[in-house]
Design a protein around this motif. Structure first.
Motif, PDB file in Angstrom:
ATOM      1  N   GLN A 400       0.765  -1.041  -0.007  1.00  0.00           N
ATOM      2  CA  GLN A 400       0.001  -0.106  -0.132  1.00  0.00           C
ATOM      3  C   GLN A 400       0.701   1.224  -0.074  1.00  0.00           C
ATOM      4  N   LEU A 402       3.883   1.497  -1.464  1.00  0.00           N
ATOM      5  CA  LEU A 402       4.151   1.696  -2.600  1.00  0.00           C
ATOM      6  C   LEU A 402       3.190   1.966  -3.663  1.00  0.00           C
ATOM      7  N   GLY A 403       1.946   2.266  -3.339  1.00  0.00           N
ATOM      8  CA  GLY A 403       1.150   2.865  -4.379  1.00  0.00           C
ATOM      9  C   GLY A 403      -0.247   1.961  -4.822  1.00  0.00           C
ATOM     10  N   ALA A 404      -0.124   0.834  -4.213  1.00  0.00           N
ATOM     11  CA  ALA A 404      -1.218  -0.182  -4.491  1.00  0.00           C
ATOM     12  C   ALA A 404      -2.560   0.272  -3.757  1.00  0.00           C
TER      13      ALA A 404
END
Lengths: 889, 123
Positions: A400, A402-404
């Protein structure tokens, strides 16, 4: 994201890129480049325009596919990393779903599926509220006389057509193709049978009205029989099949998959309705020379109708009712005073007649049981997933961070659960195919139980539900950790919250409750089975062997001679102790029933008790052969002949109910119509006639030579040594008398009686098995959850021990947790189990629904399993080294 | 910054970063694709070079997620261009992602700046 939602066209995207290039060129020109240089540089900086457009195109069209592949790859990798978890989850799903699919496919085939005919919604069974007084019936609601069929057929515009059918025997019928006599299942049917039901004949032809009117000697064989017996030989058309010695020309083969309209049977061949005495309905001997066609008081035909186009059921019934009510009394005279007129009705051709009563309740209970097993199994997998995802919280948090997006994580979890469910479902389907086959053979259902489209849909539904549950339930745990968690470094700290999951505890308690229910149910049924198997039958079963014979004799004296010859020849075979014959084979669930006269009149019975008597027509030495004790008087003997005084024998119940307080010997008994009267010469001890679970009931026996009914009889032999070993020589004896005759359903008498409880045996075995399955699942679930919780609390336990807690205290701390859960589960489970026990009442024998022993065993079983499953994690907790535990921080 | 390698993990990382940069460049109002590329390049003092192909794919993805919306319009020098603007959802994401990024970089620099790295040896 899906192709259906894409709003932008590729042209629009190309226009945007063009605009980008123009804008960039403008900027570069402003920075002092020439027109051409600017254009060239803009294009070079953009990179490959075509590649960008391609990526846009792929994004729009195939991105979901690509993502799916990526998710699947990722899922495979992450499942491979924990093979133990994956195996446990897949197997649990396979067992839970497989058991449900198997039971549902039996239930579907037996209770839900329509008859295998065209447009089954328009097809109905005819039913009567009751038969008129003075008739004999096969089933008091489902069978009709030939004269009723004939009258309804002539006046039925509402039913087009009306179809009648009856089996040629209540078991199998003797056939011969070539030299070897054998047995097969056959029905005789009216001319409109195949055309009316809409059954195709891929080879040859079916029947027509002419065939019925002429009683044509032709036959249609089933696809199954064609395959099994004739190896799909196309030349079989035109060949002769001898049925009870009567030659029938094979004219057609029915469509594959059509197994006839006999409940649970797989009909091998059909012939048009016949009028010959050797082909009477149900294989019965003609009564006074009358077959089913001429005997209007024998209600033995089943009727099926297809509603004419545009006609409703109510209209069709309204139009037939008065015809039916007058036809019902044909050959009987007028109704007796106060008699309720029979009323015609229709029933859905949804399932085979009689199956609902016999299998409906047990199957529904089994379905409920496997439903509980499924719930336990699904809960297990959910707990495994929750435990696993809780340990993955840091992975999720990192992703999350890292941008997920949450959506992406959800998709990932759903994909993983989908893969588990797919693997489990595939295994489950294979498992169910085998299980359904086994169930069918145990329940002696010959028609195919193979899963069909409905079953497929059911299984898919269960799997989709499981997939969503597995994907969504652990989501809460997975997302509980926010991105910051990723940066915490302490394993104990970041996992602590998940370790105390209240949801997991609730699930375990619920599982224990369900397990108690299943174990109580299984226990009650297994005790029922025990009781049934230990029920004394009132005779010596060991050494008894039975088979049927249907001689082609034209008259009663001829029949008597046949059976006398047969018994004499069998008696002298080596190893044979005694031989007798009987009209109804005992232990089949069938019997002759009716009212009987005692001393010339129908007995008056006190306070509405039944006058019903079960009777049988038997041969000499009947009771000594069976080993039934004779209390007073004598057995039938060869000296009782057609010309000697007619004699009868009764049982204790008969004497007690109809001749109380007197010596019954010398009194007379007789048939209801007063045509036959016999003097009682013997009283025998009560014993079982139809089945193991029957209650004692008045019974009476006639001597076969003195009653003019001679057709198929069953030979009972008492032999030394292995009973079945006598059959080859018995077969030789029968064929010396008539080479056309096979031995019909030869078996030991014990096997015959066991068949009457085969349903209960199957039911109890399955219930026991599901109870066992439940307790294994609960044990693994409990073990998994507890050892997971102990692992999570390693640091805490280490700390406690460092502070001076003793091992015993730690073990107790862990055990206490599971004892509380077990107690909660038991408290929830017992009232549920009592409900189930009440639902089971009708299936129990000799055991109360509130049987204390069953409850005690269930509860202590659950407790022992729960403690055993907690013992290992508790021991592990106690052996935690405080220093190591603390160092993991 | 620009890479075409099809490695799952690295794309995830880059996507996250590029998304954040795009959202940031839209804070002051609608900008077209070329403008976004230029502004990222300029604001990062030319450290980042934006691969234009990736940029448009990223824009499309953000539009699909409804973090930004797009409309055709006319640029200052009268060229037709597709303008992108932040949605309220996009604004929320920007705040959240910025926070996450700050924490991550702080943690990274804490580790990198601690005394036992290569710097210590250098001294």
């Amino acid at each position: 994201m899906s192709i259906f939602r894409r709003k932008r066209s590729a042209e629009d995207f190309a226009a945007e890129i063009q605009s980008h290039l123009d804008l960039e060129a403008d900027d570069l020109k402003d920075e002092g480049l020439s027109e051409d240089e600017a254009r060239w540089k803009a294009r070079r900086e953009f990179g490959n325009v075509r590649a960008a457009q391609e990526r846009f195109y792929i994004r729009g069209r195939w991105v979901w596919m690509e993502r799916l592949l990526r998710d699947v790859r990722f899922g495979l990798r992450s499942l491979r990393q924990s093979p133990g978890f994956t195996t446990a989850a897949v197997l649990t799903v396979a067992l839970g779903v497989g058991a449900n699919t198997a039971v549902f496919s039996v239930m579907n085939a037996v209770l839900l599926k329509s008859l295998p005919v065209a447009d089954p919604d328009r097809v109905v069974y005819l039913r009567t509220s009751n038969p008129p007084h003075g008739t004999g019936t096969i089933d008091s609601h489902e069978t009709f006389s030939y004269s009723v069929y004939d009258a309804l057929r002539q006046h039925s515009q509402g039913l087009a057509p009306l179809i009648a059918y009856a089996p040629l025997s209540n078991s199998k019928v003797a056939v011969r193709y070539g030299a070897q006599p054998e047995e097969a299942e056959g029905d005789m049917v009216s001319g409109a049978f195949f055309s009316g039901l809409g059954v195709n004949l891929p080879h040859g032809r079916g029947f027509n009205e002419q065939d019925e009117a002429n009683h044509s000697p032709i036959a249609v064989i089933s696809y199954n029989y064609w395959t099994r017996r004739f190896a799909r030989d196309p030349d079989v058309l035109g060949k002769t099949l001898y049925v009870n010695g009567v030659g029938m020309t094979i004219v057609g083969v029915a469509a594959a998959g059509f197994e006839g309209v006999e409940a649970g049977g797989s009909t091998d061949f059909w012939i048009p309705l016949q009028s010959r005495p050797e082909l009477n309905a149900w294989g019965n001997a003609p009564e006074d020379g009358k077959t089913y066609i001429t005997n209007s008081t024998w209600w033995c035909l089943r009727l099926i109708g297809r509603l004419a186009p545009g006609v409703t059921r109510a209209q069709a019934i309204g139009q037939l009712q008065s015809t039916f009510q007058s036809a019902a009394y044909m050959g009987l005279g007028s109704p007796t005073a106060g008699e309720k007129a029979p009323v015609l009705s229709f029933a859905d051709a949804k399932n085979f007649p009689g199956y609902e009563e016999q299998y409906g309740n047990p199957l529904r209970i089994l379905m409920a049981m496997v439903g509980l097993v499924l719930m336990i199994a699904l809960a297990n997998v959910v707990m495994l997933l929750m435990a696993r995802n809780a340990t993955r919280q840091r992975e999720f948090s990192v992703r999350q961070a890292l941008g997920a997006g949450r959506g992406e994580l959800l998709r990932q979890l759903l994909t993983e659960s989908l893969m588990l469910v797919t693997a489990g479902g595939t295994l489950a389907w294979g498992f169910a195919m085998i299980a359904a086959k086994l169930l069918g053979s145990w329940a002696q259902i010959e028609s195919s139980l193979a899963p069909d489209k409905t079953v497929m849909l059911f299984t898919m539904g269960v799997l989709v539900f499981a997939g969503l549950l597995f994907g969504l339930a652990p989501m809460r745990v997975a997302l509980a950790g926010r991105a910051e968690l990723a940066l915490k470094t302490s394993a104990a700290a970041s996992n602590a919250d998940a370790g105390k999951s209240r949801a997991a505890r609730a699930i375990v308690a619920l599982q224990i409750a369900l397990c108690v229910v299943l174990l109580v149910g299984g226990g009650l049924l297994i005790r029922t089975l025990r009781n049934l198997q230990n029920t004394p039958l009132g005779m010596r079963l060991d050494g008894l062997v039975v088979f049927g014979v249907k001689p082609n004799t034209a008259s009663v004296p001829e029949g008597v001679v046949f059976y006398q010859n047969l018994m004499n020849k069998l008696r002298v075979l080596p190893g044979v102790e005694s031989v007798t014959v009987m009209e109804e084979r005992i232990g089949t669930g069938w019997s002759n029933n009716g009212d009987m006269r005692v001393d010339g009149r129908l007995p008056v019975v006190a306070n509405g008790a039944s006058r019903w008597v079960r009777s049988n027509v038997v041969g000499p030495e009947f009771f000594s052969t069976l080993g039934v004790p004779i209390l007073s008087g004598r057995d039938f003997a060869d000296s009782d002949t057609a010309s000697s005084p007619h004699v009868g024998i009764i049982n204790e119940q008969f004497a007690k109910r109809f001749l109380p307080g007197v010596n019954p010997l010398g009194h007379s008994i007789g048939t209801e119509d007063g045509r036959y009267t016999m003097r009682i010469v013997g009283v025998v001890k009560d014993h079982k006639y139809r089945s193991i679970d029957e209650e004692p009931i008045p019974m009476a026996w006639y001597m076969y030579v003195q009653i003019p009914v001679i057709g198929e009889m069953h030979v009972e032999m008492r032999v030394h040594g292995e009973p079945l070993a006598i059959l080859p020589s018995a077969q030789k004896v029968v064929q010396q008398l008539d080479p056309n005759l096979p031995l019909i359903k030869p078996m030991t008498q014990r096997a015959q009686y066991d068949q009457t409880i085969s349903g209960q045996i199957l039911f109890a075995r399955l219930a026991g098995f599901f109870g066992f399955l439940a307790i294994v699942l609960v044990a693994t679930g409990l073990y998994g959850t507890l050892s997971y919780r102990v692992n999570m609390r390693t640091a805490e336990i280490g700390l406690r021990m460092a502070m001076g807690a003793r091992r015993g205290q730690v073990v107790w701390m862990i055990l206490k947790g599971s004892l509380v859960l077990t107690a909660a589960g038991v408290v929830m489970g017992i009232p549920l189990a009592m409900l189930v026990g009440r639902a089971l009442t009708s299936s129990l024998y000799g055991v109360a629904p509130l049987d204390a022993a069953s409850y005690l065993i269930a509860v202590s079983g659950v407790a022992v399993v729960a403690l055993a499953a907690s013992a290992v994690p508790a021991r592990r907790a106690a052996s935690v080294d405080p220093l190591t535990a603390l160092r993991t921080e | 910054m620009a890479t075409q390698e099809n490695n799952d993990d690295r794309i995830a990382l880059l996507q996250g970063t590029l998304d954040l940069l795009i959202l940031k460049s839209l804070v002051l109002g609608p900008v077209h694709g070329q403008g976004i590329a230029r502004s990222i390049q300029r604001e990062s003092e030319d450290v980042f070079f934006v691969d234009h192909g990736s940029l448009y794919v990223a824009l499309q993805r953000l539009e699909d997620k409804k973090w930004i919306r797009a409309k055709w319009g006319v640029s200052e020098n009268n060229r037709k261009a597709r303008f992108y603007a932040l949605t309220p959802k996009g604004r929320e994401q920007l705040v959240e992602k910025t926070g996450e990024w700050r924490r991550l970089t702080r943690a990274m620099s804490l580790i990198l700046d601690s005394g036992n790295g290569p710097q210590g040896e250098e001294a």
